[in-house]
Design a protein around this motif. Structure first.
Motif, mmCIF file in Angstrom:
data_model
loop_
_atom_site.group_PDB
_atom_site.id
_atom_site.type_symbol
_atom_site.label_atom_id
_atom_site.label_comp_id
_atom_site.label_asym_id
_atom_site.label_seq_id
_atom_site.Cartn_x
_atom_site.Cartn_y
_atom_site.Cartn_z
ATOM 1 N N LEU A 224 0.754 -1.277 -0.050
ATOM 2 C CA LEU A 224 -0.127 0.234 0.157
ATOM 3 C C LEU A 224 0.843 1.276 -0.020
ATOM 4 O O LEU A 224 0.674 2.093 -0.866
ATOM 5 N N LEU A 225 1.855 1.294 0.669
ATOM 6 C CA LEU A 225 2.793 2.280 0.948
ATOM 7 C C LEU A 225 3.605 2.730 -0.676
ATOM 8 O O LEU A 225 3.703 3.677 -0.763
ATOM 9 N N ALA A 226 4.017 1.760 -0.936
ATOM 10 C CA ALA A 226 4.793 1.841 -2.399
ATOM 11 C C ALA A 226 3.786 2.261 -3.656
ATOM 12 O O ALA A 226 4.225 2.989 -4.271
ATOM 13 N N SER A 227 2.362 2.034 -3.196
ATOM 14 C CA SER A 227 1.563 2.097 -4.321
ATOM 15 C C SER A 227 1.303 3.660 -4.122
ATOM 16 O O SER A 227 1.011 4.497 -4.878
ATOM 17 N N ALA A 228 1.193 4.215 -2.863
ATOM 18 C CA ALA A 228 1.018 5.717 -2.579
ATOM 19 C C ALA A 228 2.176 6.368 -3.348
ATOM 20 O O ALA A 228 1.835 7.849 -3.627
ATOM 21 N N ASN A 229 3.473 6.076 -3.274
ATOM 22 C CA ASN A 229 4.436 6.822 -3.922
ATOM 23 C C ASN A 229 4.130 6.969 -5.348
ATOM 24 O O ASN A 229 4.363 7.886 -5.979
ATOM 25 N N THR A 230 3.825 5.768 -5.949
ATOM 26 C CA THR A 230 3.606 5.698 -7.482
ATOM 27 C C THR A 230 2.449 6.677 -7.690
ATOM 28 O O THR A 230 2.329 7.309 -8.543
ATOM 29 N N MET A 231 1.446 6.483 -7.012
ATOM 30 C CA MET A 231 0.394 7.562 -7.128
ATOM 31 C C MET A 231 0.380 8.700 -7.028
ATOM 32 O O MET A 231 -0.015 9.653 -7.815
#
Length: 302
Positions: A224-231
């Protein structure tokens, strides 16, 4: 006027507490005002920064949900493996046989002393060098491996503390009626210790959920946190809004987990299988400090 637990406050103490409360509230309001003012000046509260989370599904379906799915997958796998492994190690540490107790203690202390991030990196190298696991799956395997090794050792100490928190009379009464050691552990001690262990176990489960983020930060695991970076990068460095949404999701997850555990704990206590003892993180350290030559001198009945 005083009670058994504390002395009632006098007029001066009451005035002092009211003054401290007012000062704290003013300081808190000032900090909130400063934070909101800074966000407004930097255009972080504009509707354009937040509308993708409320008016469309792209952010959720492309970034948040896949990341949340991977976070839950890693956390659930780690919990399913670490809980029984921790229980076995914790019970093994209470064995009367040194050839069982000492190796279990070495394993627990070894993995409890190593940071979970180091275990994840070690797991990634292990799967890369000595297995045929695909490169896409290695980050997940490494994250689960690190979480299991570290948290199973911590849970082992929690299980040991829960069992030792029971009155000695429980074990002695069972022995007096001729029950075997495994029967005493399985039928008498463990069912009662579960209630005492629940708050500490839930705290560790919350840690497992949050520690999945380490895999995203170091091992390129798309949680989830890595996805937030990309988002955040995709929507034009929309960092504040993206990480706020992810933080709220983490809070909701942990609140749901804690609420379920509280409900389960209350239900177990009403079933009259509890001694009323509760094991916290400090109890584990207290029991470690009380160990003398493999004999544990703690417990409610001592």
């Amino acid at each position: 006027m005083s009670s058994v637990l504390y002395d009632a406050q006098g007029p001066r103490a009451k005035r002092r507490n009211v003054l401290f409360t007012i000062v704290f509230l003013i300081a808190l309001a000032a900090v909130l005002w400063w934070v909101i003012n800074e966000l407004v000046e930097k255009d972080q509260l504009e509707w354009a920064k937040w509308e993708m989370f409320f008016t469309g599904t792209e952010a959720w379906s492309t970034y948040i949900w896949p990341g949340l799915e991977n976070t839950l997958k890693a956390a659930v796998l780690a919990v399913i493996i670490a809980l029984p492994l921790g229980a076995v190690l914790g019970i093994a540490r209470l064995s009367d046989h040194a050839w069982v107790r000492v190796p279990a203690a070495v394993v627990v202390e070894f993995f409890r002393s190593i940071p979970v991030l180091v275990l994840m990196i070690f797991g990634l190298a292990l799967f890369s060098e000595y297995t045929n696991v695909s490169s896409d799956d290695r980050p997940l395997y490494a994250v689960v491996t690190g979480l299991v090794l570290y948290n199973a050792s911590v849970l082992a100490e929690i299980v040991r503390a829960g069992i030792l928190s029971l009155p000695k009379g429980q074990r002695e009464s069972a022995m007096a009626i001729g029950m075997r050691k495994n029967q005493i552990m399985r039928l008498i001690l463990l069912p009662q210790a579960v209630t005492a262990m629940l708050p500490a176990i839930v705290s560790q489960l919350v840690v497992i959920v949050k520690d999945t983020a380490l895999g995203g930060a170091v091992l390129t695991f798309s949680e989830l946190l890595a996805s937030a970076n990309t988002m955040s990068a995709y929507y034009g460095a929309n960092t504040i809004a993206s990480f706020t949404v992810v933080a709220v999701i983490f809070i909701a997850l942990n609140f749901a987990l804690t609420s379920f555990a509280s409900w389960l704990e209350a239900r177990l206590r009403r079933s009259k299988k509890s001694t009323g003892a509760v094991v916290g993180a400090g109890d584990v350290d207290d029991i470690n400090a009380a160990e003398v030559g493999g004999t544990f001198k703690t417990g409610a009945g001592q």
